[in-house]
Scaffold this active site. Structure first.
Site: not given
Length: 264
Positions: A112, A117, A140
């Site tokens: 993962s 940002h 996942c």
């Protein structure tokens, strides 16, 4: 939802992404520059790395790699790749309820990433400044990143939050049948604590058949002093307070609804 007996690895990809917004009014050019510098320093790459690293530690994930960068004139980004420790799928809680807060979270991520940002900006003339942090947690395997939602929103207090959650792909059970989601969910709101839901007005836009869920959050209480940078409301005239309040509220509604609105 009944626990699935899978054939091999759980191949579902679960992605949680959300934007948080902090709104401010800075009366002068100097104050606007000061706010941008302040918020840029508050959420620089090192601070964001600490938040995300602590998130990984709290949820029990192993950090494989960290990439971080501060930008000129402002902004920062951090991406962390993580892997999970061995976990018994039978122990995973797949019910719909708020994730624990930071001091009690124990979970695992698999193959993962967590990334953030930041985008500070200001209006060229109107005195309005906004700070946006764009965060994504993608996993996942058996764990839903929704379990990290409470912690991250509490860490990054905000006026407006937009959240998207999607489950992609499929996994097979031992009989070969495909499963396109492996946990219950009717609303992202069900994964938030009551104290958080009490603070915000919320609206959902969900596409259940596509396993796409969207929630928007707008802070209920509006206190002008919390939105002023280096200026006290009591130092303003009544007309100035009304004008600034109207400008801030218009800005917040435009961000919340995702469209420009006519001046009232």
């Amino acid at each position: 939802m009944k626990k699935l007996k899978l054939h091999g690895f759980n191949n579902l990809t679960k992605s949680l992404s959300f934007c948080i917004y902090d709104i401010c009014y800075a009366k002068t050019t100097e104050e606007r520059d000061g706010y941008i510098a302040y918020i840029d320093e508050l959420y620089n790459a090192n601070r964001l790395t600490e938040i995300l690293s602590e998130t990984c530690s709290i949820i029990g994930a192993n950090i494989l790699n960290i990439a971080r960068q501060d930008y000129e004139p402002q902004g920062a980004s951090v991406t962390i790749l993580v892997s999970e420790e061995p976990v018994d799928p039978k122990l995973i809680d797949k019910t719909e309820h708020p994730g624990p807060l930071p001091e009690t979270v124990v979970a695992h991520l698999d193959k993962s990433h967590i990334c953030v940002h930041t985008y500070p900006e200001s209006h060229p003339e109107g005195g309005l400044c906004t700070f946006r942090a764009d965060i994504e947690v993608s996993t996942c395997g058996v764990i839903s990143p929704l379990k990290a939602l409470n912690y991250l929103i509490h860490q990054l207090e905000s006026d407006i939050v937009t959240i998207d959650y999607r489950v992609r792909g499929f996994t097979r059970d031992i009989n070969g049948m495909k499963h396109f989601i492996d946990h219950e969910i009717n609303s992202i709101q069900n994964f938030m604590s009551d104290d958080m839901k009490a603070l915000y007005d919320m609206v959902d836009v969900n596409v259940y058949q596509e396993n796409i869920f969207h929630t928007k959050m707008l802070l209920k209480e509006f206190d002008l002093k919390h939105y002023m940078f280096h200026t006290k409301p009591e130092d303003l005239t009544d007309s100035e307070r009304q004008e600034i309040t109207a400008a801030l509220w218009k800005e917040m509604r435009e961000i919340y609804y995702g469209r420009n609105m006519p001046a009232v």
